[in-house]
Design an enzyme around this catalytic site. Structure first.
Site, PDB file in Angstrom:
ATOM      1  N   ASP A   1       0.567  -1.059   0.042  1.00  0.00           N
ATOM      2  CA  ASP A   1      -0.078   0.071  -0.120  1.00  0.00           C
ATOM      3  C   ASP A   1       0.822   1.256   0.045  1.00  0.00           C
ATOM      4  O   ASP A   1       1.584   1.296   0.880  1.00  0.00           O
ATOM      5  CB  ASP A   1      -0.899  -0.067   1.148  1.00  0.00           C
ATOM      6  CG  ASP A   1      -1.947   0.926   1.074  1.00  0.00           C
ATOM      7  OD1 ASP A   1      -2.149   1.793   0.297  1.00  0.00           O
ATOM      8  OD2 ASP A   1      -3.214   0.588   1.901  1.00  0.00           O
TER       9      ASP A   1
ATOM     10  N   ASP B   1      -2.996   2.561  -5.888  1.00  0.00           N
ATOM     11  CA  ASP B   1      -1.948   2.473  -5.066  1.00  0.00           C
ATOM     12  C   ASP B   1      -2.144   1.232  -4.063  1.00  0.00           C
ATOM     13  O   ASP B   1      -1.325   1.308  -3.072  1.00  0.00           O
ATOM     14  CB  ASP B   1      -2.220   3.888  -4.103  1.00  0.00           C
ATOM     15  CG  ASP B   1      -3.311   3.726  -3.129  1.00  0.00           C
ATOM     16  OD1 ASP B   1      -4.424   2.998  -3.217  1.00  0.00           O
ATOM     17  OD2 ASP B   1      -3.351   4.314  -1.856  1.00  0.00           O
ATOM     18  N   GLU B   2      -2.597   0.366  -4.399  1.00  0.00           N
ATOM     19  CA  GLU B   2      -2.565  -0.986  -3.775  1.00  0.00           C
ATOM     20  C   GLU B   2      -2.677  -2.224  -4.344  1.00  0.00           C
ATOM     21  O   GLU B   2      -3.535  -2.245  -5.418  1.00  0.00           O
ATOM     22  CB  GLU B   2      -3.400  -1.017  -2.164  1.00  0.00           C
ATOM     23  CG  GLU B   2      -4.559  -0.701  -2.602  1.00  0.00           C
ATOM     24  CD  GLU B   2      -5.595  -0.936  -1.237  1.00  0.00           C
ATOM     25  OE1 GLU B   2      -5.741  -2.001  -0.729  1.00  0.00           O
ATOM     26  OE2 GLU B   2      -6.169   0.263  -0.910  1.00  0.00           O
TER      27      GLU B   2
END
Length: 396
Positions: A10, A103-104
């Site tokens: 993350d 983003d993860e």
DNA sequence: TCTGGGGTCCTAGGACCC
DNA sequence: TCTGGGGTCCTAGGACCC
């Protein structure tokens, strides 16, 4: 007991980190991405978090907490390529990557041990690579189940690694508030608290049959599994992500919504917005070769209460005119308005691949209205000249 | 100047059919 | 004549996630 094989990676304050990484003058000042007129904070850097600013907070509240806050609009033309490159870095360590959002992502690193070492070593190698190549930090959770890895990365933040192997799950997770569980939001947290279940351990110790009786069969079973770290351990790479925020094409529905600059009761203003949104949604449908049968609109009133209305068509469609017409019928059925409207949305549900239905069904004797041809012409012009190249008369 | 926009999944009631 | 269950589709709302 299964050894931990899942990494949840993350990015730390991704949107904000990308926005400020080439602007050193912003590194030590409070910055958020988002906010603005009627918007919310999408991402806050750590100086901003020092003021209590969090993502999801309204721009107004963030500015109240920190009057000298710097607000930057999100630039997806920059964020998307950075995200793509980061995901490619992940794939260098394992082919089994489930992208959850820009983003993860989750990685299954079972096959990577021989080349790269144990999960903890892989986590640090990924973090170094991301830092070196993209100038941003990330945090990694390591576990044998998806929800535990997710919880671990959150607790590792910022810029850290945390492994929660099955034998440590009870000691580490049971003392935490139930709201820490992945999938337990504010509403469920409050509900469980009212039932006297404050920590994860409290939930875990309730017999599952009793838990099902208390909160319902499905949720009860799900909570029991979460409280024992018994979530799924296999990834499904390539999809759109559990919450449709991944990199693939959405499976079930596509929609667009917009909060108006000012609340309105003007029917024509709302109709124009529906046309704009219908145009956007159907262009995405056509680009993905999808059709859908159910058209739904969302109306949010000025007091933030939200309703939806939907209508299932006889045949699936990707035609702008069809979706707009259905949306407009649904809107008109909401009149007279009980109060001013803050937001409207259009969504097409029940998606299927277009090849499954063949061409557009024409009723015998009815002239082809030519809408699909018009849509294709618009798509071609938009591809060549950009989204502002073609607008319908009523949008001008 | 309170509160974005993109999704998924679940529940629950009614219609309808067998 | 009365009662019943199961399955699917449709609609509306809500919880959750990023």
């Amino acid at each position: 007991m299964t050894a931990p094989h899942l990494l949840h990676v993350d990015m730390d304050a991704f949107y904000a980190s990308v926005a400020i990484r080439d602007r050193p003058e912003l590194h030590d000042v409070p910055v958020v991405v988002g906010g603005g007129h009627r918007g919310v904070v999408l991402s806050a850097n750590y100086p901003a978090r020092g003021y209590g600013i969090r993502s999801g907070m309204s721009g107004g509240e963030a500015r109240r907490l920190c009057p000298r806050l710097v607000e930057v609009p999100p630039d997806f033309d920059v964020l998307r390529p950075v995200s793509k490159a980061i995901m490619e870095t992940f794939r260098g360590f394992s082919p089994v990557v489930e992208v959850m959002s820009l983003d993860e992502a989750f990685l299954d690193v079972r096959g990577a041990a021989r080349l790269f070492g144990p999960p903890e070593v892989i986590a640090e190698r990924i973090r170094s690579r991301v830092r070196a190549e993209h100038g941003i930090t990330c945090s990694v959770g390591i576990a044998a189940a998806v929800s535990v890895a997710k919880l671990a990365s959150r607790r590792a933040k910022p810029d850290g690694v945390l492994a929660i192997p099955p034998e440590r799950f009870v000691a580490v997770v049971h003392p935490l508030d139930v709201g820490e569980l992945y999938g337990v939001g504010e509403a469920t947290r409050q509900r469980l608290h009212r039932l006297g279940l404050i920590t994860v351990g409290d939930v875990a110790r309730v017999p599952v049959a009793e838990l099902r009786r208390m909160v319902g069969g499905h949720l009860g079973g799900h909570l029991h599994a979460l409280a024992w770290g018994a979530d799924r351990s296999e990834l499904s790479p390539g999809g759109a992500g559990t919450f449709g925020f991944g990199e693939g094409v959405p499976e079930g529905s596509m929609g667009a919504q917009h909060t108006l600059a000012a609340d309105t009761r003007d029917r024509d203003r709302l109709a124009r917005e529906l046309l704009r949104l219908s145009t956007r949604v159907t262009a995405r449908l056509r680009a993905a070769d999808k059709v859908g049968r159910t058209v739904a609109i969302t109306v949010r009133w000025s007091d933030f209460r939200t309703i939806s209305r939907s209508r299932t068509l006889p045949e699936p469609t990707d035609v702008t005119h069809d979706v707009y017409e259905a949306a407009l019928l649904l809107l008109d059925a909401v009149f007279p308005l009980r109060m001013a409207v803050r937001l409207v949305g259009v969504r097409v549900e029940g998606l299927r691949p277009r090849r499954e239905i063949g061409g557009r069904q024409l009723v015998i004797g009815e002239p082809d209205p030519g809408w699909p041809d018009a849509d294709r012409a618009v798509d071609r012009a938009t591809d060549r000249f950009g989204p502002t190249a073609v607008r319908r008369g009523s949008l001008l």
